[in-house]
Design a protein around this motif. Structure first.
Motif, PDB file in Angstrom:
ATOM      1  N   PRO A  61      36.297 -19.406   8.606  1.00  0.00           N
ATOM      2  CA  PRO A  61      35.983 -19.798   9.975  1.00  0.00           C
ATOM      3  C   PRO A  61      35.743 -18.574  10.865  1.00  0.00           C
ATOM      4  O   PRO A  61      36.489 -17.600  10.801  1.00  0.00           O
ATOM      5  N   GLY A  62      34.675 -18.623  11.639  1.00  0.00           N
ATOM      6  CA  GLY A  62      34.354 -17.533  12.557  1.00  0.00           C
ATOM      7  C   GLY A  62      33.377 -16.516  12.009  1.00  0.00           C
ATOM      8  O   GLY A  62      32.906 -15.642  12.744  1.00  0.00           O
ATOM      9  N   ARG A  63      33.054 -16.600  10.712  1.00  0.00           N
ATOM     10  CA  ARG A  63      32.130 -15.647  10.112  1.00  0.00           C
ATOM     11  C   ARG A  63      30.756 -16.282   9.896  1.00  0.00           C
ATOM     12  O   ARG A  63      30.627 -17.506   9.777  1.00  0.00           O
ATOM     13  N   ASP A  64      29.723 -15.437   9.810  1.00  0.00           N
ATOM     14  CA  ASP A  64      28.360 -15.926   9.616  1.00  0.00           C
ATOM     15  C   ASP A  64      28.196 -16.633   8.273  1.00  0.00           C
ATOM     16  O   ASP A  64      27.288 -17.445   8.103  1.00  0.00           O
ATOM     17  N   THR A  65      29.052 -16.299   7.314  1.00  0.00           N
ATOM     18  CA  THR A  65      28.958 -16.907   5.983  1.00  0.00           C
ATOM     19  C   THR A  65      29.643 -18.269   5.896  1.00  0.00           C
ATOM     20  O   THR A  65      29.636 -18.897   4.841  1.00  0.00           O
ATOM     21  N   PHE A  66      30.231 -18.718   7.009  1.00  0.00           N
ATOM     22  CA  PHE A  66      30.956 -19.988   7.016  1.00  0.00           C
ATOM     23  C   PHE A  66      29.954 -21.116   7.242  1.00  0.00           C
ATOM     24  O   PHE A  66      29.634 -21.480   8.379  1.00  0.00           O
ATOM     25  N   VAL A  67      29.437 -21.662   6.157  1.00  0.00           N
ATOM     26  CA  VAL A  67      28.408 -22.700   6.231  1.00  0.00           C
ATOM     27  C   VAL A  67      28.789 -23.864   5.327  1.00  0.00           C
ATOM     28  O   VAL A  67      29.731 -23.786   4.539  1.00  0.00           O
ATOM     29  N   SER A  68      28.032 -24.937   5.448  1.00  0.00           N
ATOM     30  CA  SER A  68      28.276 -26.109   4.612  1.00  0.00           C
ATOM     31  C   SER A  68      27.876 -25.817   3.170  1.00  0.00           C
ATOM     32  O   SER A  68      27.267 -24.782   2.867  1.00  0.00           O
ATOM     33  N   LEU A  69      28.167 -26.753   2.282  1.00  0.00           N
ATOM     34  CA  LEU A  69      27.871 -26.576   0.865  1.00  0.00           C
ATOM     35  C   LEU A  69      26.613 -27.325   0.421  1.00  0.00           C
ATOM     36  O   LEU A  69      26.364 -27.468  -0.780  1.00  0.00           O
ATOM     37  N   GLU A  70      25.791 -27.737   1.371  1.00  0.00           N
ATOM     38  CA  GLU A  70      24.575 -28.472   1.003  1.00  0.00           C
ATOM     39  C   GLU A  70      23.659 -27.630   0.117  1.00  0.00           C
ATOM     40  O   GLU A  70      23.131 -28.107  -0.896  1.00  0.00           O
ATOM     41  N   GLN A  71      23.472 -26.356   0.492  1.00  0.00           N
ATOM     42  CA  GLN A  71      22.624 -25.482  -0.329  1.00  0.00           C
ATOM     43  C   GLN A  71      23.262 -25.207  -1.688  1.00  0.00           C
ATOM     44  O   GLN A  71      22.560 -25.059  -2.689  1.00  0.00           O
ATOM     45  N   HIS A  72      24.592 -25.141  -1.711  1.00  0.00           N
ATOM     46  CA  HIS A  72      25.282 -24.899  -2.984  1.00  0.00           C
ATOM     47  C   HIS A  72      25.006 -26.028  -3.974  1.00  0.00           C
ATOM     48  O   HIS A  72      24.857 -25.781  -5.176  1.00  0.00           O
ATOM     49  N   ALA A  73      24.951 -27.254  -3.468  1.00  0.00           N
ATOM     50  CA  ALA A  73      24.652 -28.392  -4.340  1.00  0.00           C
ATOM     51  C   ALA A  73      23.261 -28.250  -4.952  1.00  0.00           C
ATOM     52  O   ALA A  73      23.051 -28.541  -6.137  1.00  0.00           O
ATOM     53  N   GLU A  74      22.306 -27.773  -4.155  1.00  0.00           N
ATOM     54  CA  GLU A  74      20.941 -27.596  -4.656  1.00  0.00           C
ATOM     55  C   GLU A  74      20.889 -26.503  -5.723  1.00  0.00           C
ATOM     56  O   GLU A  74      20.209 -26.645  -6.750  1.00  0.00           O
ATOM     57  N   ILE A  75      21.611 -25.397  -5.482  1.00  0.00           N
ATOM     58  CA  ILE A  75      21.608 -24.297  -6.445  1.00  0.00           C
ATOM     59  C   ILE A  75      22.285 -24.726  -7.745  1.00  0.00           C
ATOM     60  O   ILE A  75      21.790 -24.447  -8.849  1.00  0.00           O
ATOM     61  N   LEU A  76      23.413 -25.406  -7.632  1.00  0.00           N
ATOM     62  CA  LEU A  76      24.089 -25.908  -8.833  1.00  0.00           C
ATOM     63  C   LEU A  76      23.199 -26.886  -9.595  1.00  0.00           C
ATOM     64  O   LEU A  76      23.159 -26.869 -10.833  1.00  0.00           O
ATOM     65  N   SER A  77      22.478 -27.732  -8.875  1.00  0.00           N
ATOM     66  CA  SER A  77      21.578 -28.687  -9.516  1.00  0.00           C
ATOM     67  C   SER A  77      20.526 -27.967 -10.346  1.00  0.00           C
ATOM     68  O   SER A  77      20.190 -28.389 -11.460  1.00  0.00           O
ATOM     69  N   SER A  78      20.010 -26.848  -9.811  1.00  0.00           N
ATOM     70  CA  SER A  78      18.983 -26.105 -10.538  1.00  0.00           C
ATOM     71  C   SER A  78      19.545 -25.485 -11.811  1.00  0.00           C
ATOM     72  O   SER A  78      18.863 -25.420 -12.842  1.00  0.00           O
ATOM     73  N   HIS A  79      20.800 -25.039 -11.764  1.00  0.00           N
ATOM     74  CA  HIS A  79      21.421 -24.459 -12.958  1.00  0.00           C
ATOM     75  C   HIS A  79      21.739 -25.531 -14.001  1.00  0.00           C
ATOM     76  O   HIS A  79      21.617 -25.288 -15.211  1.00  0.00           O
ATOM     77  N   LEU A  80      22.153 -26.686 -13.538  1.00  0.00           N
ATOM     78  CA  LEU A  80      22.540 -27.761 -14.455  1.00  0.00           C
ATOM     79  C   LEU A  80      21.342 -28.581 -14.929  1.00  0.00           C
ATOM     80  O   LEU A  80      21.441 -29.318 -15.912  1.00  0.00           O
ATOM     81  N   GLU A  81      20.232 -28.490 -14.166  1.00  0.00           N
ATOM     82  CA  GLU A  81      19.055 -29.321 -14.423  1.00  0.00           C
ATOM     83  C   GLU A  81      19.419 -30.802 -14.375  1.00  0.00           C
ATOM     84  O   GLU A  81      18.941 -31.613 -15.166  1.00  0.00           O
ATOM     85  N   ARG A  82      20.294 -31.123 -13.450  1.00  0.00           N
ATOM     86  CA  ARG A  82      20.657 -32.510 -13.176  1.00  0.00           C
ATOM     87  C   ARG A  82      21.147 -32.568 -11.738  1.00  0.00           C
ATOM     88  O   ARG A  82      21.540 -31.561 -11.159  1.00  0.00           O
ATOM     89  N   GLU A  83      21.124 -33.739 -11.149  1.00  0.00           N
ATOM     90  CA  GLU A  83      21.466 -33.864  -9.736  1.00  0.00           C
ATOM     91  C   GLU A  83      22.961 -33.632  -9.494  1.00  0.00           C
ATOM     92  O   GLU A  83      23.809 -34.212 -10.173  1.00  0.00           O
TER      93      GLU A  83
END
Length: 399
Positions: A61-83
């Motif tokens: 909290p309070g840092r620029d890197t404190f963001v939601s995990l929506e993009q993380h889901a997309e990146i994980l999906s690309s690695h897993l090749e599944r939703e």
């Protein structure tokens, strides 16, 4: 010892904690080795038919890197090749509805656990277990899997709370990291053992040196820490110039300890004999340590030092790397870090590489991760493993 995925019941709904905390540049989450490593665990579990709810954190909290995990889901999906499904909620009604809609083999990433107050609360594991966060989610799953070795030193709710109230297992990343990073404390080596120590934090590395001195024969110094040791050895380096703030405060805190280590360890500590800097033309230039007067920032160890260190590595049965020997992100000043790693890759030694972003240099400079026994994705947990300190996540799994 803790239970692993090999001990899981044949089916069920699993709550899985991973660590995909990553750099964020201009609001964009950067893909890195953590995603690919944890994707392997998730793939194995999903292929075996388990239903997966996934917890992770990003930033503070309070840092620029404190963001939601929506993009993380997309990146994980690309690695897993599944939703990988995502819900912007951690344990509220939206999260519970999404969890209950899951079926076998499906994966749901819940929102950043650090967006809830319970995660970072200063509590005992037992108190964390009594939180609404742990009580709510534990009721939705049959077992808990901790794959987040990088946060194994953090006593946070998602790390130590769930094992108090659920059957708990170590994921593949947790299992592999713990085994490799604990090797310096638990394995016996018949031949020479070397450790390359660099980076910016003297306190971390001094603690490591003091705890592994019965195992390590030679310490190869570089980075900010290497300059501080050179200063203690009487060379005119290891202090701040050009508005830097890396050296003087650490020197004030660690001078006595550094001098004691130099005196007691003797030639077991190998210091740089030359250093590299940026000249007026913007090119890499090198200068011998002997007789130098520091007037600019040094950004890497020099070529002669790299050669000497490579020779030590070539004669070693085991090599551990903690921290970079230079600013490897700049190709001009990557010779020290890359030189050590390439020397390790050419040998048959047991090797563990870790510490902050050091392992990232393997990918940046096109080296083969398979040439190393283990490449750690952990920072603080890696330091604690090297020193034999306990990790609260491991303790929770073992209990």
């Amino acid at each position: 010892m803790f239970k692993t995925l090999d001990d899981l019941p044949e089916e069920g709904r699993l709550l899985v904690r991973i660590d995909v905390n990553s750099p964020v540049e201009n609001g964009e989450v950067q893909d890195n080795r953590r995603f690919s490593r944890h994707a392997e665990t998730l793939r194995e579990l999903a292929d075996d038919g388990y239903t997966l709810g996934v917890l992770a954190h990003q930033g503070r909290p309070g840092r620029d890197t404190f963001v939601s995990l929506e993009q993380h889901a997309e990146i994980l999906s690309s690695h897993l090749e599944r939703e990988i499904q995502y819900v912007p909620d951690t344990y509220g009604e939206d999260a519970l509805e999404a969890i209950r809609d899951l079926s076998g083999g499906e994966i749901l990433l819940l929102e950043n656990v650090r967006m809830i107050d319970e995660e970072l609360a200063d509590r005992t594991p037992e108190a964390h277990a009594d939180s609404a966060f742990v009580e709510t989610l534990s009721g939705e799953f049959n077992a808990y899997v901790n794959d987040a070795y990088s946060t194994a030193h953090r006593g946070h709710a998602s790390i130590v709370g769930f094992p108090q109230v659920m059957d708990a297992y170590a994921g593949r990343v947790m299992e592999a990291e713990y085994e490799a990073n604990s090797a310096i404390q638990e394995r016996e080596f018949d031949g020479h053992v070397s450790m390359a120590l660099g980076g910016t934090k003297a306190d971390d590395l001094i603690h490591v040196m003091e705890r592994v001195d019965d195992t390590v024969d030679t310490f190869l110094m570089g980075g900010i820490v290497g300059e501080l040791f050179l200063r203690a050895a009487g060379h005119d380096v290891g202090y701040d110039v050009e508005d830097t703030d890396f050296f003087d405060e650490q020197w004030a805190e660690q001078e006595d300890t550094i001098r004691e280590l130099l005196d007691s360890y003797g030639d077991r500590i190998r210091l740089p004999v030359d250093l590299a800097y940026e000249d007026d033309a913007g090119e890499r230039a090198e200068v011998a340590v002997e007789g130098v007067e520091k007037g600019t920032s040094f950004l890497d160890v020099g070529s002669e030092t790299v050669g000497e260190y490579e020779a030590v590595v070539a004669d070693s049965e085991a090599v551990f790397v903690k921290g970079a020997l230079g600013v490897f992100e700049d190709e001009r000043f990557a010779d020290g870090t890359v030189g050590i790693l390439e020397a390790i890759a050419r040998t048959d030694c047991f090797s563990v590489v870790g510490g902050g972003d050091t392992s990232r240099s393997i990918e940046i400079y096109g080296m083969d991760e398979g040439d190393f026994s283990h490449v750690s994705i952990a920072g603080g947990a890696y330091v604690r493993a090297l020193t034999g300190e306990s990790l609260v996540a491991i303790e929770a799994l073992e209990e």
